[in-house]
Design a protein around this motif. Sequence first.
Motif, PDB file in Angstrom:
ATOM      1  N   ILE A   1       0.828  -1.211   0.000  1.00 47.84           N
ATOM      2  CA  ILE A   1       0.000   0.000   0.000  1.00 47.84           C
ATOM      3  C   ILE A   1       0.864   1.263   0.000  1.00 47.84           C
ATOM      4  CG2 ILE A   1      -1.640   1.335   1.391  1.00 47.84           C
ATOM      5  CD1 ILE A   1      -2.828  -1.354   2.317  1.00 47.84           C
ATOM      6  N   ILE A   2       1.914   1.255   0.814  1.00 46.05           N
ATOM      7  CA  ILE A   2       2.788   2.431   0.872  1.00 46.05           C
ATOM      8  C   ILE A   2       3.778   2.422  -0.290  1.00 46.05           C
ATOM      9  CG2 ILE A   2       4.498   1.324   2.359  1.00 46.05           C
ATOM     10  CD1 ILE A   2       3.449   5.021   2.428  1.00 46.05           C
ATOM     11  N   GLY A   3       4.079   1.233  -0.807  1.00 44.81           N
ATOM     12  CA  GLY A   3       5.096   1.126  -1.836  1.00 44.81           C
ATOM     13  C   GLY A   3       4.653   1.637  -3.196  1.00 44.81           C
ATOM     14  N   LEU A   4       3.454   1.292  -3.613  1.00 44.07           N
ATOM     15  CA  LEU A   4       2.997   1.672  -4.949  1.00 44.07           C
ATOM     16  C   LEU A   4       3.015   3.180  -5.186  1.00 44.07           C
ATOM     17  CD1 LEU A   4       0.125  -0.888  -5.609  1.00 44.07           C
ATOM     18  CD2 LEU A   4       2.337  -0.741  -6.763  1.00 44.07           C
ATOM     19  N   PRO A   5       2.464   3.980  -4.270  1.00 49.26           N
ATOM     20  CA  PRO A   5       2.501   5.428  -4.535  1.00 49.26           C
ATOM     21  C   PRO A   5       3.823   6.103  -4.193  1.00 49.26           C
ATOM     22  CG  PRO A   5       1.297   5.007  -2.509  1.00 49.26           C
ATOM     23  CD  PRO A   5       1.641   3.664  -3.082  1.00 49.26           C
ATOM     24  N   SER A   6       4.521   5.622  -3.147  1.00 49.29           N
ATOM     25  CA  SER A   6       5.677   6.367  -2.646  1.00 49.29           C
ATOM     26  C   SER A   6       6.998   5.962  -3.287  1.00 49.29           C
ATOM     27  CB  SER A   6       5.784   6.216  -1.124  1.00 49.29           C
ATOM     28  OG  SER A   6       6.093   4.883  -0.770  1.00 49.29           O
ATOM     29  N   LEU A   7       7.102   4.737  -3.832  1.00 46.18           N
ATOM     30  CA  LEU A   7       8.379   4.319  -4.385  1.00 46.18           C
ATOM     31  C   LEU A   7       8.688   4.952  -5.741  1.00 46.18           C
ATOM     32  CD1 LEU A   7       8.775   0.596  -3.348  1.00 46.18           C
ATOM     33  CD2 LEU A   7       9.781   2.632  -2.355  1.00 46.18           C
ATOM     34  N   ARG A   8       7.794   5.782  -6.218  1.00 48.07           N
ATOM     35  CA  ARG A   8       8.131   6.613  -7.361  1.00 48.07           C
ATOM     36  C   ARG A   8       8.981   7.806  -6.929  1.00 48.07           C
ATOM     37  NH1 ARG A   8       5.102   5.107 -11.763  1.00 48.07           N
ATOM     38  NH2 ARG A   8       3.339   3.750 -11.325  1.00 48.07           N
TER      39      ARG A   8
ATOM     40  N   ALA B   1      18.815  -7.432 -10.537  1.00 48.26           N
ATOM     41  CA  ALA B   1      18.029  -6.307 -11.038  1.00 48.26           C
ATOM     42  C   ALA B   1      17.896  -5.220  -9.979  1.00 48.26           C
ATOM     43  CB  ALA B   1      16.645  -6.793 -11.477  1.00 48.26           C
ATOM     44  N   CYS B   2      17.699  -5.630  -8.735  1.00 48.72           N
ATOM     45  CA  CYS B   2      17.602  -4.655  -7.637  1.00 48.72           C
ATOM     46  C   CYS B   2      18.924  -3.913  -7.459  1.00 48.72           C
ATOM     47  CB  CYS B   2      17.215  -5.359  -6.344  1.00 48.72           C
ATOM     48  SG  CYS B   2      15.518  -5.999  -6.315  1.00 48.72           S
ATOM     49  N   ILE B   3      20.042  -4.636  -7.570  1.00 44.64           N
ATOM     50  CA  ILE B   3      21.362  -4.006  -7.439  1.00 44.64           C
ATOM     51  C   ILE B   3      21.586  -3.016  -8.589  1.00 44.64           C
ATOM     52  CG2 ILE B   3      23.850  -4.434  -7.515  1.00 44.64           C
ATOM     53  CD1 ILE B   3      23.298  -7.096  -6.074  1.00 44.64           C
TER      54      ILE B   3
ATOM     55  N   GLU C   1      22.443   0.991  -8.295  1.00 48.87           N
ATOM     56  CA  GLU C   1      23.610   1.633  -8.887  1.00 48.87           C
ATOM     57  C   GLU C   1      23.219   2.770  -9.821  1.00 48.87           C
ATOM     58  OE1 GLU C   1      26.669   1.040  -7.994  1.00 48.87           O
ATOM     59  OE2 GLU C   1      25.974  -0.480  -6.584  1.00 48.87           O
ATOM     60  N   ASN C   2      22.228   2.540 -10.663  1.00 49.44           N
ATOM     61  CA  ASN C   2      21.792   3.577 -11.593  1.00 49.44           C
ATOM     62  C   ASN C   2      20.398   3.223 -12.095  1.00 49.44           C
ATOM     63  OD1 ASN C   2      21.389   5.343 -13.858  1.00 49.44           O
ATOM     64  ND2 ASN C   2      23.605   5.651 -13.956  1.00 49.44           N
ATOM     65  N   GLU C   3      19.398   3.865 -11.517  1.00 51.30           N
ATOM     66  CA  GLU C   3      18.021   3.517 -11.855  1.00 51.30           C
ATOM     67  C   GLU C   3      17.684   3.872 -13.295  1.00 51.30           C
ATOM     68  OE1 GLU C   3      13.466   4.417 -10.288  1.00 51.30           O
ATOM     69  OE2 GLU C   3      15.184   4.883  -9.019  1.00 51.30           O
ATOM     70  N   ILE C   4      18.217   4.977 -13.792  1.00 47.49           N
ATOM     71  CA  ILE C   4      17.921   5.382 -15.170  1.00 47.49           C
ATOM     72  C   ILE C   4      18.494   4.374 -16.159  1.00 47.49           C
ATOM     73  CG2 ILE C   4      18.329   7.159 -16.916  1.00 47.49           C
ATOM     74  CD1 ILE C   4      18.349   9.216 -14.649  1.00 47.49           C
ATOM     75  N   ALA C   5      19.738   3.946 -15.900  1.00 49.91           N
ATOM     76  CA  ALA C   5      20.360   2.956 -16.783  1.00 49.91           C
ATOM     77  C   ALA C   5      19.632   1.619 -16.708  1.00 49.91           C
ATOM     78  CB  ALA C   5      21.828   2.770 -16.402  1.00 49.91           C
ATOM     79  N   ALA C   6      19.209   1.234 -15.505  1.00 50.94           N
ATOM     80  CA  ALA C   6      18.474  -0.027 -15.342  1.00 50.94           C
ATOM     81  C   ALA C   6      17.158   0.016 -16.117  1.00 50.94           C
ATOM     82  CB  ALA C   6      18.215  -0.298 -13.869  1.00 50.94           C
ATOM     83  N   ASP C   7      16.463   1.143 -16.049  1.00 53.03           N
ATOM     84  CA  ASP C   7      15.210   1.297 -16.776  1.00 53.03           C
ATOM     85  C   ASP C   7      15.449   1.257 -18.284  1.00 53.03           C
ATOM     86  OD1 ASP C   7      12.317   1.857 -16.665  1.00 53.03           O
ATOM     87  OD2 ASP C   7      12.871   3.725 -17.647  1.00 53.03           O
ATOM     88  N   ALA C   8      16.551   1.856 -18.728  1.00 55.00           N
ATOM     89  CA  ALA C   8      16.877   1.857 -20.152  1.00 55.00           C
ATOM     90  C   ALA C   8      17.209   0.458 -20.663  1.00 55.00           C
ATOM     91  CB  ALA C   8      18.060   2.794 -20.417  1.00 55.00           C
ATOM     92  N   MET C   9      17.705  -0.413 -19.763  1.00 52.59           N
ATOM     93  CA  MET C   9      18.034  -1.789 -20.138  1.00 52.59           C
ATOM     94  C   MET C   9      16.828  -2.717 -20.079  1.00 52.59           C
ATOM     95  SD  MET C   9      21.136  -1.827 -21.083  1.00 52.59           S
ATOM     96  CE  MET C   9      21.454  -3.588 -21.114  1.00 52.59           C
ATOM     97  N   GLY C  10      15.662  -2.162 -19.771  1.00 51.47           N
ATOM     98  CA  GLY C  10      14.441  -2.959 -19.790  1.00 51.47           C
ATOM     99  C   GLY C  10      14.011  -3.526 -18.453  1.00 51.47           C
TER     100      GLY C  10
ATOM    101  N   ASN D   1      12.070  -3.531 -15.103  1.00 50.85           N
ATOM    102  CA  ASN D   1      10.869  -2.883 -14.563  1.00 50.85           C
ATOM    103  C   ASN D   1      11.188  -2.376 -13.157  1.00 50.85           C
ATOM    104  OD1 ASN D   1       8.345  -2.154 -13.582  1.00 50.85           O
ATOM    105  ND2 ASN D   1       7.291  -3.859 -14.576  1.00 50.85           N
ATOM    106  N   THR D   2      11.671  -1.150 -13.070  1.00 48.36           N
ATOM    107  CA  THR D   2      12.187  -0.627 -11.805  1.00 48.36           C
ATOM    108  C   THR D   2      11.106  -0.541 -10.732  1.00 48.36           C
ATOM    109  OG1 THR D   2      11.863   1.632 -12.629  1.00 48.36           O
ATOM    110  CG2 THR D   2      14.040   0.647 -12.925  1.00 48.36           C
ATOM    111  N   THR D   3       9.912  -0.113 -11.106  1.00 50.51           N
ATOM    112  CA  THR D   3       8.829  -0.007 -10.119  1.00 50.51           C
ATOM    113  C   THR D   3       8.473  -1.374  -9.550  1.00 50.51           C
ATOM    114  OG1 THR D   3       7.912   1.935 -11.254  1.00 50.51           O
ATOM    115  CG2 THR D   3       6.465   0.757  -9.726  1.00 50.51           C
ATOM    116  N   TYR D   4       8.397  -2.391 -10.408  1.00 47.37           N
ATOM    117  CA  TYR D   4       8.067  -3.745  -9.960  1.00 47.37           C
ATOM    118  C   TYR D   4       9.087  -4.251  -8.952  1.00 47.37           C
ATOM    119  CZ  TYR D   4       7.888  -8.854 -10.096  1.00 47.37           C
ATOM    120  OH  TYR D   4       7.860 -10.172  -9.742  1.00 47.37           O
ATOM    121  N   TYR D   5      10.372  -4.098  -9.268  1.00 45.30           N
ATOM    122  CA  TYR D   5      11.399  -4.648  -8.391  1.00 45.30           C
ATOM    123  C   TYR D   5      11.521  -3.857  -7.093  1.00 45.30           C
ATOM    124  CZ  TYR D   5      13.020  -8.067 -11.772  1.00 45.30           C
ATOM    125  OH  TYR D   5      13.090  -9.149 -12.610  1.00 45.30           O
TER     126      TYR D   5
END
Length: 324
Positions: A107-114, A180-182, A186-195, A197-201
Amino acid sequence: MAALKRAKGFWQWIGASILFFIISQIFISTGALNSFLVNTLLTIGINIILAVSLHLIIGITGQFSIGHAGFLAVGAYSSAIITMKLGMPFPVALLIGGIAAAAAGLIIGLPSLRLKGDYLAIATLGFGEIVRIIFLNTDYVGGASGMQVSHMSDWPWVFSCVLITVIVIANFTNSTHGRACIAIRENEIAADAMGINTTYYKVAAFMIGSFFAGIAGGLFAHNFYIIQPTNFGFLKSFDILIFVVLGGLGSMSGAVIAAVLLTIISTFLQEYPETRMIIYSLVLIIMMLYRPQGLMGTREITSFFKKTKQQEGGTPDGSKHTVA
């Protein structure tokens, strides 16, 4: 081959842990450990679960959360309600406490982890305080007076939960999901660019950490006979955060070692309430001055044994170096 080596080392540590449990249980059964030492042992186990679960969120995924006491409270009160109000068995109470905390994490993760950095820290801190205030104003669980709970936590239960927590989080960290979490850390933008799913993990790591914090809450509630909202204030979240930071961000071994050391220091300085927090704070300040990366940095304790083996002239697989 490398996987077989890791598995061998992993099971060696599991065997050593079980041996420690057997020896300590013998001491408890024969009365060699008094009630104070037994309670200290249980507190160390509970703090290890809290430290390792927060390590997954902060150290592995890089999400700066300071609301872990809120998940501890959800697990504590949920499990207490199951046993004291509904009369269900203790194992069921522990499981439901963990599930309730995981649901709170979702409940707290979905809205706040953005959010990121300080903004995420403020959001999770606010969540922890909201949970505390809700229990403070709920008469069903005793409100400010607290809720009486039967003593059901013992060393076998605490040790089993610690072992399961360490095994699950260690295996998660070493899996593709952990990698994927690591990468997100290290770099969320690069991880997202590599495909990835940052929000899921991030939400998954948050829920797993929250689940085990809820398990720790159930053990906590059934060890101290009474739980009150004051037990779960923001200072409790900072205590858990200190375990992870002092041990070294990214090192589960460090989180475990820090939880053990700080619990012992805090417990045995209770006889000196005037100077306890001064000494406790000085230890942390000195540690941060001379070892800012924490006790273990990002390394695990097994890396020291591998290094020693190499210095003795052998490789990690047991072969000898040869010189042409």
